[in-house]
Structure formats: structure tokens, C-alpha cells
Design a protein around this motif. Sequence first.
Motif, mmCIF file in Angstrom:
data_model
loop_
_atom_site.group_PDB
_atom_site.id
_atom_site.type_symbol
_atom_site.label_atom_id
_atom_site.label_comp_id
_atom_site.label_asym_id
_atom_site.label_seq_id
_atom_site.Cartn_x
_atom_site.Cartn_y
_atom_site.Cartn_z
ATOM 1 N N ARG A 153 10.045 11.831 -38.656
ATOM 2 C CA ARG A 153 9.226 12.301 -37.532
ATOM 3 C C ARG A 153 8.996 13.811 -37.557
ATOM 4 N N ALA A 156 6.577 15.192 -42.547
ATOM 5 C CA ALA A 156 6.205 14.731 -43.886
ATOM 6 C C ALA A 156 6.033 13.208 -43.950
ATOM 7 N N ASN A 180 17.253 18.811 -39.054
ATOM 8 C CA ASN A 180 16.247 19.859 -38.903
ATOM 9 C C ASN A 180 15.839 19.937 -37.433
ATOM 10 N N ASP A 182 14.554 22.811 -36.148
ATOM 11 C CA ASP A 182 13.866 24.099 -36.104
ATOM 12 C C ASP A 182 12.618 24.031 -35.211
ATOM 13 N N ILE A 269 8.835 29.112 -41.523
ATOM 14 C CA ILE A 269 9.075 28.531 -42.838
ATOM 15 C C ILE A 269 10.480 27.928 -42.939
ATOM 16 N N GLU A 273 12.227 21.989 -45.367
ATOM 17 C CA GLU A 273 13.611 21.618 -45.652
ATOM 18 C C GLU A 273 14.319 22.477 -46.697
ATOM 19 N N ASN A 307 16.905 15.309 -42.192
ATOM 20 C CA ASN A 307 15.998 14.590 -41.297
ATOM 21 C C ASN A 307 15.780 15.379 -40.009
ATOM 22 N N ALA A 488 3.609 23.169 -48.106
ATOM 23 C CA ALA A 488 2.535 22.780 -47.184
ATOM 24 C C ALA A 488 2.071 23.912 -46.269
HETATM 25 C C1 LIG Z 1 6.000 24.986 -43.197
HETATM 26 C C2 LIG Z 1 6.772 23.782 -42.800
HETATM 27 C C3 LIG Z 1 7.466 23.773 -41.587
HETATM 28 C C4 LIG Z 1 8.194 22.642 -41.214
HETATM 29 N N1 LIG Z 1 8.856 22.667 -40.019
HETATM 30 C C5 LIG Z 1 9.587 21.586 -39.642
HETATM 31 C C6 LIG Z 1 10.300 21.595 -38.418
HETATM 32 O O1 LIG Z 1 10.261 22.562 -37.645
HETATM 33 N N2 LIG Z 1 11.018 20.484 -38.109
HETATM 34 C C7 LIG Z 1 11.087 19.393 -38.932
HETATM 35 O O2 LIG Z 1 11.771 18.430 -38.611
HETATM 36 N N3 LIG Z 1 10.404 19.359 -40.090
HETATM 37 C C8 LIG Z 1 9.680 20.430 -40.475
HETATM 38 N N4 LIG Z 1 9.020 20.405 -41.674
HETATM 39 C C9 LIG Z 1 9.190 19.220 -42.542
HETATM 40 C C10 LIG Z 1 10.475 19.337 -43.376
HETATM 41 O O3 LIG Z 1 10.197 20.043 -44.575
HETATM 42 C C11 LIG Z 1 11.044 17.966 -43.789
HETATM 43 O O4 LIG Z 1 10.017 17.185 -44.296
HETATM 44 C C12 LIG Z 1 11.690 17.233 -42.618
HETATM 45 O O5 LIG Z 1 12.688 18.014 -42.013
HETATM 46 C C13 LIG Z 1 12.317 15.952 -43.129
HETATM 47 O O6 LIG Z 1 12.784 15.194 -42.033
HETATM 48 P P1 LIG Z 1 12.074 13.841 -41.606
HETATM 49 O O7 LIG Z 1 11.897 13.029 -42.860
HETATM 50 O O8 LIG Z 1 13.021 13.217 -40.654
HETATM 51 O O9 LIG Z 1 10.772 14.213 -40.991
HETATM 52 C C14 LIG Z 1 8.241 21.509 -42.067
HETATM 53 C C15 LIG Z 1 7.533 21.513 -43.270
HETATM 54 C C16 LIG Z 1 6.797 22.631 -43.622
HETATM 55 C C17 LIG Z 1 6.066 22.623 -44.913
#
Ligand SMILES: Cc1cc2nc3c(=O)[nH]c(=O)nc-3n(C[C@H](O)[C@H](O)[C@H](O)COP(=O)(O)O)c2cc1C
Length: 519
Positions: A153, A156, A180, A182, A269, A273, A307, A488
Amino acid sequence: MSVIVYIPREATALSLGAHAVARAVTEEVSRRQESVQIVRTGSRGLFWLEPLIEVQTSEGRMAYGPVQAADVPGLFAAGFLGAGQHRLRLGLAESIPYLKNQERLTCGRLGVIDPLSLDDYRAHGGYHGLKAALPMEPAAIVRAVTDSGLRGRGGAEFPTGIKWKTVHDAPGTQKYIVCNADEGDSGTFSDRLLMEGDPFCLIEGMTIAGLAVGATRGYIYLRCEYPHAHDTMTQAIATAYAQGYLGTDLLGSGRAFGLELRLGAGAYICGEETSLLESLEGRRGQIRFKPPLPALKGLFGCPTVVNNVISFASVPIILQRGAQYYRDYGMGRSRGTLPIQLAGNIARGGLVERAFGVTLRELLYDYGGGTRSGRPIRAVQVGGPLGAYWPQSKFDTPLDYEAFAQAGGMLGHGGIVVFDDTVDMAAQARYAMEFCAIESCGKCTPCRIGSTRGVEIIDRLIAGDRAAMQQALLRDLCDTMFNGSLCALGGLTPYPVLSALDYFSEDFSKPAVLQAAMR
Ligand SMILES: Cc1cc2nc3c(=O)[nH]c(=O)nc-3n(C[C@H](O)[C@H](O)[C@H](O)COP(=O)(O)O)c2cc1C
Ligand code: SF4
């Protein structure tokens, strides 16, 4: 017996005066010598009604909102403790249409329970998922998550079960679970609401992940701009340790899982991940080359599950109710529910959890009630700062990862930012490019240099300086960024920029006199 009054302690409600309301209720209770128990909750996510306070009655919880401290004496005079009639009375909370017409699988306890009470969490279904997982083989837990169809969620959209299987199958004695938190996308707040309103759910989801892949340690990477989530999560982690839900002997099972919370300094950024892992290891947040995938070589070089908060928080109910229960919600390859966030110029902003398949139009009008300004909606941006700007003609697109991709957009973390007809879309395109320039980690040229050149080109385009040539140049630059960027951030910035140009081209060719007036 005391009457129970529920008052949120979540950041939005606090910013609108919830603490003052709680103080006023306490004062009024002592003045009237009533017997009242005040329970501080998270938010149900109906922001335009915050502070939304509730009184327990035999029929359910009677809701009043938005309440200010000055309303409290009048509420008591109106018999609020007995669900008395008052202009702020909204009816039973669960019957408010915005809430009633949702499918809250992941966010069902938000605003309902005391987030710091493990007893309250357990009384509302908490830790049934972990209890189901403890006797299972790790591979069976992974299979349940795979079969549920849950996809990440955080943006990606990658299948969570497949990621877990990679970590499960990877050799290594030390593996990690990283959450994650963030939450950098514009218009998003579901992670925060979950952490402030139901922290044990995240802890439970991460613990199950640890059991599934053989990881005994987890980290939550939380943005520092979330002090209330920090406070709530910190207290909840301490309680979970104290009561045997974290530690070296989970519920007497002999299995171990420990959890720590780390604060990020607030760079967009660092939500990506690999940057997040760099930051977690104590370095500047900068993208790592992939491969190797974090699932094989992640935190401290070990196999790591990364995740999003909502991904982990969706796991307990999958283990509790079974993969099929979760899978029965949704459409196509988008299974389950998505906590959608309505933000920007919207009359009824907040959290709407629905199964995939609901259309943008339903969300914007049936839930959101159109714009807050009362003017027509002109554009929406779905999926954060890298999402496309969409016009009305796209509003019938169902929320489904594939449908969005096919229509040239992305769902991302489910944030929707709304703009009315006063928006200047050329300025929005410039903002998107400038955002990329400011937030670029600097590792690759198309993003580091391209975004700065992009801002200059958009400035010349808006100024009407050889417009056709600037447009061609901008499209060429976006093509390079799309195809040549390492991650991305640079790769998807063309989405907001080019969608603004494609769907709102008239904003890029205003007469010079009008542009001067707008500056
Ligand atoms: C520039 C950028 C910022 C991102 N910021 C977040 C974020 O704030 N929180 C988040 O969960 N995924 C963020 N992502 C996606 C993560 O790289 C990663 O795909 C995700 O944490 C994987 O968890 P999920 O499979 O549960 O989504 C970001 C990706 C990019 C390219
Ligand atoms: S696209 Fe931007 S943020 Fe991503 S690696 Fe390249 S410079 Fe860094």
C-alpha cells in the motif's frame, strides 16, 4: 456507573482544539459532580467534524461535532451525557453515512478504541491474527498473505506475499522487518491515523511478518514530523514488551520478535525503500542500485522485508479471518480494501476505506461532497506528488491498480488532492518539477540536472518564449527522465508535468498581461 465520553487525541483533532474540549468536559463534569470516564481515542477520520466527541449510550455511541470548548457547557445543559438533542448532535457515530458506507477492514478500530490500551485492542479483535499465526509453519503464513492478494500500500503495489516468500527463502541467520512510516506523499495521512489510533495493529502485523520470514528484529522508520504518532507508537511498543507481545518469548511460545522505532529527518526520498535503509544505517538518504533487492540484501546487508504501515496493518485480519475473506473484497488483481485519503479543496476531507472498485467520482462527490470552496472541481492528483493531474473526464475510473495505470495514472498510497477551477495548472506543473529538483537525492543525472532544467523550460513556456519549442524540449526532457532515472522520483515526475500540459494546456498559454497580474 460512569458515562463514557470519547474524545480524540489524534493530531488533526488536536489542531482543531480537542485538548481544550477535553479540559472543558473535565471542568464541567467536576462542576456538575457527574460520574464520567473520559477515553482519549484516535480519529475516525471524518476531519470536517473534528473534534468529534462521542457518548456511550445503550444504542451505541452518540456523536457530536465539530465541538469547541465553548460549546461544552451548552452540551451538558442539553443533556449531552444522556445523548440529548443539540445542534451539534450527529446521531449514532456508526450511522453517519460517510462512515456507514465504508468497508473498514484495516481501519475499523480507528476512533473506537483507546490506542494505548492493550485490553481495548484485544477486546476489539486485536491479537487474534498473531494467535492464529503462532502455531503455523512460516511458509503457511506466507501462503496466506499471498493468497489474500494483498499488494503493497506504500506506492509500488508489489504483491506482499511474494516479497515475504523471497525473504523466507533467502539464506541467512539474521533477517529484518522494516516498516516504512515515512508517509511523504502529499495528501496522505492513513499511516499516521493508523499509528495514532491503532498502534498495536501495526506491531501485530510486523510480528506476524517476523514469524513468517524468520526475522527476530524489526524497525519502524517514522518521519519526525509525526510527534503524536511517535509518542503513541513508543508507548505501545513499551506496553507490548511489558505484556509479552514483543520480546524473546512471544506469548510463551518460545518465539522471538523485537521492535525499535527510528526517526527520519524528513526527506521525501527517504520514503524510497533503499534510501530508507541507508538512512536507517546512519548514512545520508540516497538511492541504492537494485539489484540486489532489499529482500535479499537489505538492512545491514541482510534479507529484509520493507513494507508500508497499511500493508503490515492489513495482515492481522488476513490471519484472523482467512485469506479468502480478504480476497473477497476488491476487483481484478486489486484485492481487499484501500484506506483512501481525501485532501486539498474538499468539503468533507478524511479517510474512506473501501474495497477496490469504487470510482473517483463516488469518492469526490458522495463522500467528499465536492470542493470546500463550493466551486467546481477542475483537477485531482491521485497518488502523491508523482501522480498525474486528472480532469473530470477521468473521474469514472475505478480505484484499481491496473485501471489507473491504463488511464495514465497511479493509485500510489491512495491520497487524492482536489483542486477547484481557480487552480493554475501551469503553476502546478512547475511545482511538480521544482519538487523533484528540491527532493532529488542527486545520484543520477536525468533527475538531478534534468529537474532544474525542467523548471527553467516551464518558466520559459509560461512566459510565452518560443512556446512550441519549449513544449517539444519539455517532452524530450520528460522522456529522458522517465527512461533514464534511477528511481521513481525522477522517473515519475513527468506524470504530473505532462498530464498538466496534456489536459490543461490552456493554462500554459495565458496572455502576458494576465500572467503578470497572477505573479
Ligand atoms: C520517491 C519515493 C518515495 C516513497 N515514499 C514512500 C513512503 O513515504 N512510504 C511508503 O510506504 N513507501 C514509499 N515509497 C515506496 C517504497 O520505495 C517501497 O516500495 C514501499 O515502502 C514498499 O512497501 P509496500 O510494498 O508495503 O508498499 C516511495 C517510493 C519512492 C520512489
Ligand atoms: S531519480 Fe532522483 S532521487 Fe532517484 S536516484 Fe536519481 S537523483 Fe536520486
